[in-house]
Design a protein around this motif. Structure first.
Motif, PDB file in Angstrom:
ATOM      1  N   LEU A   1      15.482 -11.709  47.657  1.00 44.30           N
ATOM      2  CA  LEU A   1      14.421 -11.864  46.660  1.00 44.30           C
ATOM      3  C   LEU A   1      13.060 -12.232  47.257  1.00 44.30           C
ATOM      4  O   LEU A   1      12.044 -11.609  46.931  1.00 44.30           O
ATOM      5  N   MET A   2      13.008 -13.244  48.129  1.00 46.43           N
ATOM      6  CA  MET A   2      11.719 -13.718  48.627  1.00 46.43           C
ATOM      7  C   MET A   2      10.969 -12.667  49.438  1.00 46.43           C
ATOM      8  O   MET A   2       9.792 -12.391  49.163  1.00 46.43           O
ATOM      9  N   PRO A   3      11.586 -12.023  50.441  1.00 43.17           N
ATOM     10  CA  PRO A   3      10.824 -10.997  51.172  1.00 43.17           C
ATOM     11  C   PRO A   3      10.455  -9.795  50.315  1.00 43.17           C
ATOM     12  O   PRO A   3       9.399  -9.187  50.522  1.00 43.17           O
ATOM     13  N   ILE A   4      11.300  -9.435  49.340  1.00 43.80           N
ATOM     14  CA  ILE A   4      10.942  -8.329  48.445  1.00 43.80           C
ATOM     15  C   ILE A   4       9.723  -8.707  47.608  1.00 43.80           C
ATOM     16  O   ILE A   4       8.806  -7.900  47.414  1.00 43.80           O
ATOM     17  N   MET A   5       9.699  -9.939  47.105  1.00 50.70           N
ATOM     18  CA  MET A   5       8.561 -10.393  46.311  1.00 50.70           C
ATOM     19  C   MET A   5       7.278 -10.349  47.133  1.00 50.70           C
ATOM     20  O   MET A   5       6.229  -9.893  46.662  1.00 50.70           O
ATOM     21  N   GLN A   6       7.344 -10.817  48.383  1.00 51.80           N
ATOM     22  CA  GLN A   6       6.155 -10.795  49.242  1.00 51.80           C
ATOM     23  C   GLN A   6       5.693  -9.363  49.498  1.00 51.80           C
ATOM     24  O   GLN A   6       4.486  -9.072  49.464  1.00 51.80           O
ATOM     25  N   THR A   7       6.637  -8.470  49.746  1.00 52.64           N
ATOM     26  CA  THR A   7       6.283  -7.078  50.004  1.00 52.64           C
ATOM     27  C   THR A   7       5.606  -6.445  48.796  1.00 52.64           C
ATOM     28  O   THR A   7       4.546  -5.806  48.916  1.00 52.64           O
TER      29      THR A   7
ATOM     30  N   VAL B   1      13.871  -1.818  51.096  1.00 52.05           N
ATOM     31  CA  VAL B   1      12.708  -1.550  50.249  1.00 52.05           C
ATOM     32  C   VAL B   1      12.154  -0.162  50.533  1.00 52.05           C
ATOM     33  O   VAL B   1      11.779   0.584  49.615  1.00 52.05           O
ATOM     34  N   GLU B   2      12.099   0.212  51.825  1.00 50.72           N
ATOM     35  CA  GLU B   2      11.602   1.538  52.177  1.00 50.72           C
ATOM     36  C   GLU B   2      12.562   2.633  51.719  1.00 50.72           C
ATOM     37  O   GLU B   2      12.137   3.714  51.308  1.00 50.72           O
ATOM     38  N   ARG B   3      13.855   2.356  51.789  1.00 51.64           N
ATOM     39  CA  ARG B   3      14.854   3.386  51.488  1.00 51.64           C
ATOM     40  C   ARG B   3      15.063   3.572  49.985  1.00 51.64           C
ATOM     41  O   ARG B   3      15.150   4.696  49.485  1.00 51.64           O
ATOM     42  N   PHE B   4      15.169   2.472  49.245  1.00 47.63           N
ATOM     43  CA  PHE B   4      15.509   2.553  47.826  1.00 47.63           C
ATOM     44  C   PHE B   4      14.362   2.212  46.886  1.00 47.63           C
ATOM     45  O   PHE B   4      14.433   2.489  45.690  1.00 47.63           O
ATOM     46  N   GLY B   5      13.312   1.575  47.402  1.00 46.13           N
ATOM     47  CA  GLY B   5      12.181   1.193  46.562  1.00 46.13           C
ATOM     48  C   GLY B   5      12.222  -0.261  46.163  1.00 46.13           C
ATOM     49  O   GLY B   5      13.289  -0.888  46.086  1.00 46.13           O
ATOM     50  N   GLY B   6      11.040  -0.823  45.896  1.00 48.77           N
ATOM     51  CA  GLY B   6      10.940  -2.243  45.576  1.00 48.77           C
ATOM     52  C   GLY B   6      11.590  -2.617  44.258  1.00 48.77           C
ATOM     53  O   GLY B   6      12.322  -3.609  44.173  1.00 48.77           O
ATOM     54  N   LYS B   7      11.339  -1.835  43.212  1.00 50.15           N
ATOM     55  CA  LYS B   7      11.886  -2.172  41.896  1.00 50.15           C
ATOM     56  C   LYS B   7      13.409  -2.120  41.868  1.00 50.15           C
ATOM     57  O   LYS B   7      14.053  -3.077  41.401  1.00 50.15           O
TER      58      LYS B   7
END
Length: 452
Positions: free
Chosen positions: A105-111, A59-65
């Motif tokens: 999916l789940m940790p990305i959604m929470q972030t 998420v930090e490297r490539f982004g959440g979306k």
């Protein structure tokens, strides 16, 4: 934005519950054993455990979306391939592809959710993102029963396709593009080499408990002990590396995250153990079909829905401690009737108990997840999301394994295998489930009492 994320989570949550109720059908379709088909579930969990640790970095490297779209795409690809499987070996392999998408999916959604709310009104945020997690146990078994009774087994996976396509379109058009300024972080390869195998080995070893009838077998002890050893080495390594580690272990100095992680592990003992016991009771003691068992479990999901919004609101107003303590007591109250099961216990009585139990679970999970992010910066949130997800997965695997072996031992002690005698075995297993739930009262008392 939160509704976009919720739609994306529906597919993996439905998939898990649908696949769990389809074990017998898959055994017959592929003319194989239950132990072999169990790998259809195990391969998914192992892949999921393998990718969770890299979520924070990704998420930090490539982004959440971009990572959200990638995860949905992997889950969609895995679902298509699973529906085309020609033998059990290919199905097991394709489930690992699904697991990669589902694990992210789940940790990305929470972030993304925590960042969108900027650390405020966390109870409200968790009540929103937690809705798919409630719908899965309510509708999943029923949908699975309908598919198994009326359609080909391939529809177990085909049903994911339209959900994933809609979720991808919504995310592409609706999720905001993030700034790219901070994405120079390198992947911590030594940490990945230590942590991912550690999680996979622990989950695999715990998954072997039921088939080996206990913890004292090499098939269980070797992977679990090896996983724990790797985990210990990772903790020492990550503590020295600091915030550049794959998971920032120093975050456990934050009391709210540390306590929430313990509670999430214990919730695995409570939730996943009971998820194993409840359908087995309805099917083995009461002789109900998969579809009817799913319908009989719906009151628990309804109870969770009833307290979801209130628990989120109270968490924002008075803090998580009193809410979690009250929810734990409700869970104990709702589980107690299942320690008195018979071969003809009233379904109305059990349904009412399940509503109370579900209300308690709904009042526990959301405040605990909200507490995990208290006092954390935006950069620490992805690490916290990965950490909480890892604790849930290991706790769930441990809970299911422990309850499975307890139930098996109770079966072995039953002299007569008539329904009334078998029901006693479930009584004793549920007593253990209550004991594990009661343990949660200790860390719950350490949660924040008032909003900070």
């Amino acid at each position: 934005m939160m509704w976009i994320l919720m739609v994306g989570m529906l597919a993996p949550l439905f998939d898990t519950t649908i696949t769990n109720v389809a074990i017998d059908t898959l055994v017959r379709e592929f003319s194989t054993s239950v132990s072999t088909i169990q790998w259809v579930m195990t391969s998914y969990l192992l892949a999921l455990g393998m990718v969770i640790p890299i979520t924070g970095w990704a998420v930090e490297r490539f982004g959440g979306k971009p990572m959200w779209l990638f995860s949905l795409g992997m889950f969609l690809l895995g679902s298509v391939l699973c529906s085309l499987a020609w033998n059990v070996e290919s199905l097991i392999f394709f489930r690992t592809i699904q697991g990669i998408g589902g694990g992210l999916l789940m940790p990305i959604m929470q972030t993304l959710g925590v960042r969108a709310f900027k650390g405020e009104n966390m109870g409200k945020m968790m009540a929103t993102v937690g809705l798919p997690a409630l719908l899965g146990p309510i509708l999943g078994p029923v949908l699975g029963g309908l598919i198994i009774n009326h359609l080909s087994w391939r529809w177990i996976f085909l049903v994911n396709i339209p959900i994933c396509i809609v979720a991808i379109i919504m995310a592409w058009r609706g999720l905001p593009n993030e700034e790219r300024g901070t994405r120079t972080l390198r992947l911590d390869l030594p940490g990945l080499i230590l942590l991912s195998p550690a999680i996979v080995l622990i989950i695999y070893g715990l998954g072997e408990v039921s088939s080996n009838h206990g913890f004292g077998h090499a098939a269980v002890l070797v992977p679990v002990l090896a996983g724990l050893a790797l985990l210990a080495v990772f903790v020492v390594y990550a503590f020295r590396k600091g915030k550049e580690a794959l998971l920032d272990i120093r975050l456990f100095r934050v009391r709210s995250l540390a306590v929430s992680s313990i509670l999430l592990f214990l919730s695995g003992l409570t939730t996943y153990g009971a998820m194993l016991l409840l359908p087995l009771y309805f099917q083995q003691v009461r002789g109900e079909s998969v579809l009817i068992s799913g319908l009989l479990l719906m009151p628990q999901g309804i109870g969770m829905l009833l307290t979801r919004s209130l628990a989120g609101k109270l968490t924002d107003q008075i803090g998580s401690r009193p809410v979690v303590l009250a929810g734990t007591l409700l869970t104990l109250l709702g589980t107690w009737p299942f320690t008195q099961l018979g071969a003809d216990t009233s379904y109305y009585y059990l349904g009412a108990a399940l509503i109370v139990r579900g209300a308690g679970l709904g009042a526990v999970f959301l405040p605990v997840m909200a507490s995990a992010y208290i006092g954390l910066s935006s950069q620490q949130i992805p690490h916290a999301s990965s950490t909480t997800r890892i604790m849930q997965q290991i706790g769930g695997a441990f809970g299911a394994s422990v309850i499975a072996i307890i139930l098996q031992n109770e079966y072995n002690s039953v002299i007569s295998h008539d329904p009334a005698a078998v029901a006693v075995a479930f009584d004793h297993a549920f007593i253990w489930s209550i004991a594990f739930s009661a343990l949660a009262l200790i860390p719950a008392a350490l949660l924040p009492r008032i909003k900070r």
